[in-house]
Design a protein around this motif. Structure first.
Motif, PDB file in Angstrom:
ATOM      1  N   CYS A 146       0.851  -1.190   0.000  1.00 15.24           N
ATOM      2  CA  CYS A 146       0.000   0.000   0.000  1.00 15.24           C
ATOM      3  C   CYS A 146       0.885   1.238   0.000  1.00 15.24           C
ATOM      4  CB  CYS A 146      -0.917   0.004   1.226  1.00 15.24           C
ATOM      5  SG  CYS A 146      -2.085   1.385   1.289  1.00 15.24           S
ATOM      6  N   VAL A 147       0.509   2.227  -0.801  1.00 12.12           N
ATOM      7  CA  VAL A 147       1.228   3.505  -0.829  1.00 12.12           C
ATOM      8  C   VAL A 147       0.356   4.559  -0.162  1.00 12.12           C
ATOM      9  CG1 VAL A 147       2.192   5.332  -2.271  1.00 12.12           C
ATOM     10  CG2 VAL A 147       2.476   2.930  -2.943  1.00 12.12           C
ATOM     11  N   VAL A 148       0.913   5.203   0.860  1.00 13.66           N
ATOM     12  CA  VAL A 148       0.243   6.317   1.538  1.00 13.66           C
ATOM     13  C   VAL A 148       1.076   7.562   1.266  1.00 13.66           C
ATOM     14  CG1 VAL A 148      -0.531   7.269   3.742  1.00 13.66           C
ATOM     15  CG2 VAL A 148      -0.642   4.789   3.340  1.00 13.66           C
ATOM     16  N   TYR A 153       1.294   0.165 -11.758  1.00 13.58           N
ATOM     17  CA  TYR A 153       1.335  -0.414 -10.416  1.00 13.58           C
ATOM     18  C   TYR A 153      -0.099  -0.531  -9.918  1.00 13.58           C
ATOM     19  CZ  TYR A 153       6.387   0.215 -10.009  1.00 13.58           C
ATOM     20  OH  TYR A 153       7.749   0.132 -10.184  1.00 13.58           O
ATOM     21  N   GLU A 154      -0.532  -1.745  -9.672  1.00 18.63           N
ATOM     22  CA  GLU A 154      -1.903  -1.969  -9.216  1.00 18.63           C
ATOM     23  C   GLU A 154      -1.871  -2.310  -7.729  1.00 18.63           C
ATOM     24  OE1 GLU A 154      -6.106  -2.197 -10.025  1.00 18.63           O
ATOM     25  OE2 GLU A 154      -4.375  -1.251 -10.962  1.00 18.63           O
ATOM     26  N   ILE A 155      -1.694  -1.285  -6.911  1.00 19.24           N
ATOM     27  CA  ILE A 155      -1.673  -1.462  -5.465  1.00 19.24           C
ATOM     28  C   ILE A 155      -2.534  -0.379  -4.836  1.00 19.24           C
ATOM     29  CG2 ILE A 155       0.553  -2.630  -5.219  1.00 19.24           C
ATOM     30  CD1 ILE A 155       1.893   0.004  -4.848  1.00 19.24           C
ATOM     31  N   PRO A 156      -3.103  -0.650  -3.664  1.00 16.56           N
ATOM     32  CA  PRO A 156      -3.925   0.366  -3.002  1.00 16.56           C
ATOM     33  C   PRO A 156      -3.123   1.636  -2.712  1.00 16.56           C
ATOM     34  CG  PRO A 156      -4.258  -1.786  -1.987  1.00 16.56           C
ATOM     35  CD  PRO A 156      -3.087  -1.924  -2.915  1.00 16.56           C
ATOM     36  N   THR A 157      -3.779   2.775  -2.886  1.00 16.10           N
ATOM     37  CA  THR A 157      -3.140   4.064  -2.628  1.00 16.10           C
ATOM     38  C   THR A 157      -4.060   4.920  -1.764  1.00 16.10           C
ATOM     39  OG1 THR A 157      -4.055   4.894  -4.716  1.00 16.10           O
ATOM     40  CG2 THR A 157      -1.780   4.092  -4.753  1.00 16.10           C
ATOM     41  N   ILE A 158      -3.458   5.639  -0.830  1.00 12.11           N
ATOM     42  CA  ILE A 158      -4.228   6.510   0.064  1.00 12.11           C
ATOM     43  C   ILE A 158      -3.568   7.883   0.096  1.00 12.11           C
ATOM     44  CG2 ILE A 158      -5.025   6.901   2.427  1.00 12.11           C
ATOM     45  CD1 ILE A 158      -4.976   3.866   2.845  1.00 12.11           C
ATOM     46  N   LEU A 159      -4.352   8.918  -0.155  1.00 11.42           N
ATOM     47  CA  LEU A 159      -3.871  10.287   0.017  1.00 11.42           C
ATOM     48  C   LEU A 159      -4.213  10.701   1.446  1.00 11.42           C
ATOM     49  CD1 LEU A 159      -2.572  12.750  -1.365  1.00 11.42           C
ATOM     50  CD2 LEU A 159      -4.882  13.527  -1.938  1.00 11.42           C
TER      51      LEU A 159
END
Length: 201
Positions: A60-62, A84-90
């Motif tokens: 996960c990328v935050v 890149y198919e990974i969860p991302t959170i701003l």
């Protein structure tokens, strides 16, 4: 695109992108306290994040919004462009409707504004766990589906499948040759309309 994070580890590797090293250290401490399964790596720029993704498996990328070589939105755009198919959170203190709209357009998985007096880190931890769990389950399902389809394509028999509305969902090459049809032309079509001779059989 396919999920590019880890699929089976109990550990969740979080890449946190924020050039404020003190806040990044606080975020790492908070997340690890929420769950010992979190492993947090902090970097301070868009390019540093992309470099790490080349060499490490990240679940996960935050990211914060403001970064020295761009914005969190720029990072999200680059992740999409490089598939890149990974969860991302701003995760940002600069919350606004404009930023939320930009993040949505960039394909962010979630947008969490940081508000004083609220336990934003608890929310962040829960969302990371939920998003990664869903991504891992989807990746396993896709892998099993691909394996099953390869098995069907290698079958010596003609095979087809229809849904509850009798529309064709799958037809292997063997069956397509037998009925002299292009699979792409009949997927989604009614089996009764494509093959009226079998009505009543």
């Amino acid at each position: 695109m396919t999920y590019t994070g880890g699929e089976t580890s109990d550990c969740i590797h979080v890449l946190y992108v924020n050039d404020d090293s003190d806040f990044a250290e606080l975020a790492e401490t908070k997340l690890v306290n929420i769950s010992s399964g979190f492993e947090v790596t902090a970097v301070g720029a868009v390019e540093a994040a992309l470099d790490l993704l080349v060499t490490s498996t990240v679940d996960c990328v935050v990211t914060s919004y403001s970064l020295p070589d761009g914005t969190g939105i720029d990072l999200l755009d680059r992740l999409q462009a490089e598939q890149y198919e990974i969860p991302t959170i701003l995760f940002t203190g600069r919350g606004s409707e404009r930023i939320a709209s930009e993040a949505t357009q960039a394909g962010v998985s979630d947008y969490i504004p940081i508000h004083a007096g609220e336990n934003s880190f608890e929310l962040l931890g829960r969302r990371i766990q939920t998003l990664v769990e869903a991504a891992r389950k989807q990746a396993v399902a896709e892998r099993l589906s691909d394996r099953f389809q390869r098995t069907l394509e290698r079958a010596t028999d003609g095979i087809y499948a229809v849904n509850d509305d009798w529309r064709i969902e799958y037809i292997n090459e063997k069956m397509a040759r037998r009925v002299d049809r292009n699979p792409d032309d009949i997927i989604g079509a009614s089996i009764w309309e494509e093959f009226p001779s079998i009505v009543g059989t």
